[in-house]
Design an enzyme around this catalytic site. Structure first.
Site, PDB file in Angstrom:
ATOM      1  N   HIS A 168     -15.061 -10.265   8.747  1.00 13.64           N
ATOM      2  CA  HIS A 168     -15.577  -8.934   9.078  1.00 13.64           C
ATOM      3  C   HIS A 168     -17.082  -8.847   8.895  1.00 13.64           C
ATOM      4  CE1 HIS A 168     -12.345  -6.228  10.078  1.00 13.64           C
ATOM      5  NE2 HIS A 168     -11.593  -6.669   9.097  1.00 13.64           N
TER       6      HIS A 168
ATOM      7  N   ASP B 160      -3.296  -4.312   9.628  1.00 10.61           N
ATOM      8  CA  ASP B 160      -4.506  -3.807  10.286  1.00 10.61           C
ATOM      9  C   ASP B 160      -4.208  -3.198  11.639  1.00 10.61           C
ATOM     10  OD1 ASP B 160      -6.320  -4.364   8.369  1.00 10.61           O
ATOM     11  OD2 ASP B 160      -7.061  -6.218   9.258  1.00 10.61           O
TER      12      ASP B 160
ATOM     13  N   GLN C 251     -10.412 -11.497   6.126  1.00 14.85           N
ATOM     14  CA  GLN C 251     -11.265 -10.476   5.533  1.00 14.85           C
ATOM     15  C   GLN C 251     -12.729 -10.892   5.640  1.00 14.85           C
ATOM     16  OE1 GLN C 251     -11.128  -6.906   4.787  1.00 14.85           O
ATOM     17  NE2 GLN C 251      -9.245  -8.064   4.974  1.00 14.85           N
TER      18      GLN C 251
ATOM     19  N   HIS D 217      -9.705  42.468 -14.089  1.00 14.38           N
ATOM     20  CA  HIS D 217      -8.530  41.613 -13.937  1.00 14.38           C
ATOM     21  C   HIS D 217      -7.355  42.195 -14.727  1.00 14.38           C
ATOM     22  CE1 HIS D 217     -11.388  38.649 -12.419  1.00 14.38           C
ATOM     23  NE2 HIS D 217     -10.408  37.825 -12.125  1.00 14.38           N
TER      24      HIS D 217
ATOM     25  N   GLU E 100      -8.852  -3.043  -1.932  1.00 17.47           N
ATOM     26  CA  GLU E 100      -8.488  -2.328  -0.704  1.00 17.47           C
ATOM     27  C   GLU E 100      -7.168  -2.888  -0.154  1.00 17.47           C
ATOM     28  OE1 GLU E 100     -11.155  -3.173   2.483  1.00 17.47           O
ATOM     29  OE2 GLU E 100     -10.439  -1.520   3.735  1.00 17.47           O
ATOM     30  N   HIS E 101      -7.133  -4.215   0.066  1.00 13.67           N
ATOM     31  CA  HIS E 101      -5.923  -4.898   0.543  1.00 13.67           C
ATOM     32  C   HIS E 101      -5.412  -5.820  -0.559  1.00 13.67           C
ATOM     33  CE1 HIS E 101      -8.450  -4.333   4.253  1.00 13.67           C
ATOM     34  NE2 HIS E 101      -7.327  -3.809   4.685  1.00 13.67           N
TER      35      HIS E 101
END
Lengths: 439, 439
Positions: free
Chosen positions: A271, A370, A268, A429, A336-337
């Site tokens: 990145h 991934d 991670q 209505h 996220e993960h």
């Protein structure tokens, strides 16, 4: 200079834990007013001048000259040629990954993306019809970080949903094309592709130009300009989400080899310097062991500098009282993960409420997800897993309610509707309902 | 002064049709820079000063004095008392509507909102876990237009999804409370309710204050300030959508009594001068008949002035070559409400690709769907049905991917992932996969 990767060492039993933890988590998505203004100007310009504006910005920002927009379109033949040019191993890997991603998303469509309806006793039909979007745009980053896997992860769910036309845009600074990205577009079944990027590409997709067709939704990651442009065209078209820095959280019971977990934290951190890697474990000796593996493995990594900065600035090894507490902290983060690196992952999974993707057991490294396990790698970041979901087939479909009230049903429903409509002061209505009552 | 409701008469065979049609459809959601700035200031102030800021704005904008925020909370007893105070017919109508809305949304959850998973041949598990949001905020407009039906339509899907806590905000200008709205909150199972509104209420929900709990998502309609505030907090929390003016499109084959259709057009037009009512029909004599009923019925309507202006400014009666062409035009408009007022609605329904809700057959007046048929009345407007869906249980759930790779699976997947990761220059990703390979 020796690189050091020193994630913060925290303990939930420390008096300062709460403050330390909050400080580590803090990340501000504050937008830059200068970027916002430039993006607004670019959008307005493309909306008015169309192709001419897109060409001008592409020349200015990507150093790419072209006589007209059609020169910036990649032909299907060019995509196929890129695929054919790849080494056999890459071709196979792309195709196998695509096959697995496709089959997962087909299961997803079957489980939650089909039309349904039922009839009441009085014959009234109620249901929902699920239909694909007509045309979507996929933004693929170019330049330094080119991710063919993102092409698969965006285009395949759209394809499985039944989207009629998938338009890809990918900037090619100075004309440099990435063969893997083009090959991925071929494998994923992209309909048309243009070598444009930035806010101008988002504008072309959102408003349409003489050459670039207007789409219904734009998905895919991009830099600050792309994110700002997507947020701004939201409403004119649909968008997927605005992604923040990537994150991994590992819940470990100490049973996974420490070097595996260290490498997962690296994967991670590599990145981006802003990426966040956190390990939660009730065993202090195991945290020590992972830190030792971090120290041992770091010098071997080509992206060591990014990893060191990411782990030192934003990483954390957190000692918890037990696995239950680790799960509770994970829910606060909504990562996220989320790797559950435990001998007994199914014991903990039910306790985990908020996460983009949950990776169960020691063999499930996040990197398998991934690329090729099947589920999507476009996931909610920065705690937005509290309210949002992985990119999926559902992002490329929309629903229409279906209602067919029978004559008998109109007698019952008409009275209820009229009562409430009069209560709201909406007499037309009420009368529309009353006209359907038998006199 | 005699009111006149004169919708444009268009024909698809006219040479100027395309231009006339575009002019009629045009509606700009352009935002007001002054409103944007005031909303930004209010959000920042509430984020910093919390309850004190909310109290100050509530006093300034709603003329409502309170010693502290807790004085602006409505107790469950007060909600129940409002319900008990209603006439029997209203109580029953509310309960019956709630029951039908609940049962439709339960069917929706069953059809598309359940967790699923499967195992590969090598034992690898793939799936998706569906979980409710922890806490949501529901914005309910107050003042002039108070819509108890909106309380049901927002709160019930949240409840069915399993949301833990539903927080309602509703402004009460000068302290005036609407008993039907409070009663609807009681019937729908709202957890807590505050008499606050505007951008300050959105800010309180998005950031949390000492008294108002921070939520994960905010749904519900509001004025320009509320819409701007929701768009601005998007990302910090989820939001549903930004609603434009309401619209109805009627496809008629001429078999429905003309006064029914005229009243259906009224029932959209009475909402708002910006509302849009369009009728498409291949029979010119039927369009004449509907216009005659419009002229006859208009003077009887309490909201005649709004109806007249809405129909004259934005309404249209369009003569088409045939029903097929009418369906094609409907798809271009992607209307919020779409009535198929035909003897054979199931013949046309498959041709209709984009709409918020489709009302089939002469007995299905749109007003039945607004209140009690069961489907949600919060629908995509302004053509956004091309890419978005009715509010539903799915808006109050999120998904987490589940992946458990078996040891055998890691051997196959690891090689694919490593090949692609090296291709992307992400070596830690590759090595994390390779470490799981048997040596």
């Amino acid at each position: 200079m020796t690189l050091v990767a020193a994630p913060a060492r925290l303990s939930t039993q420390s008096a300062t834990f709460e403050a330390d933890f909050q400080a580590r988590l803090h990340w501000s998505a504050d937008t830059d007013a200068a970027i916002e203004q430039r993006v607004a100007d670019i959008l307005a310009d493309v909306q008015h001048r169309g192709d001419a504006a897109v060409l001008a910005y592409t020349q200015r920002f990507d150093g790419l000259e072209a006589a007209d927009m059609s020169a910036l379109e990649l032909s299907q033949a060019e995509l196929k040629a890129a695929f054919d040019s790849l080494p056999e191993a890459q071709r196979q890997a792309l195709e196998q990954a695509a096959r697995r991603v496709r089959s997962y998303h087909e299961a997803q469509k079957k489980a939650s993306g089909e039309s349904w309806s039922y009839r009441d006793e009085d014959g009234t039909l109620l249901g929902q019809k699920v239909t694909p979007l007509d045309r979507v745009g996929i933004y693929v980053p170019g330049g330094k970080a080119a991710y063919p896997s993102s092409v698969l992860m965006n285009a395949i769910p759209a394809h499985v949903a039944g989207v009629g036309e998938i338009i890809m845009v990918v900037p090619t600074p100075k004309g440099e094309k990435n063969a893997l990205v083009l090959a991925a577009a071929y494998v994923a079944g992209v309909s048309r592709a243009f070598t444009i990027g930035g806010a101008q590409a988002v504008a072309a997709l959102a408003y349409g130009t003489a050459t670039v067709p207007k789409v219904d939704k734009i998905t895919g990651p991009g830099n600050a300009y792309v994110a700002s442009a997507k947020k701004r065209v939201f409403g004119t078209v649909g968008i997927d989400m605005i992604a923040g820095p990537s994150e991994i959280l590992v819940l470990a019971d100490g049973s996974t080899p420490a070097d595996w977990v260290a490498m997962d934290l690296f994967s991670q951190a590599e990145h981006d310097e802003l990426a966040q890697s956190i390990l939660l474990c009730p065993d202090a000796a195991y945290l020590d062991a992972v830190q030792r593996e971090i120290d041992r493995l770091l010098p071997t990594m080509p992206r060591a500098a990014i990893i060191a900065k990411s782990l030192s600035d934003r990483g954390a090894l957190i000692l918890t009282r037990d696995m239950e507490e680790a799960c509770a902290i994970s829910n606060r983060i909504a990562p996220e993960h989320l790797e559950v690196s435990s001998r007994d992952p199914h014991r903990w999974e039910p306790l985990l409420k908020h996460a983009g993707a949950i990776f169960l057991g020691a063999f499930t490294s996040e990197s398998l997800g991934d690329y090729c396990a099947g589920p999507n790698h476009v996931l909610p970041t920065s705690g937005t897993a509290r309210f949002s979901s992985p990119l999926g087939v559902y992002d490329f479909q929309k629903r229409s309610s279906l209602i067919e009230v029978s004559e008998a049903g109109a007698q019952t429903l008409g009275r209820i509707a009229a009562e409430l409509a009069y209560g709201e002061g909406l007499q037309a209505h009420a009368q529309a309902a009353e006209m359907r009552l038998k006199r």
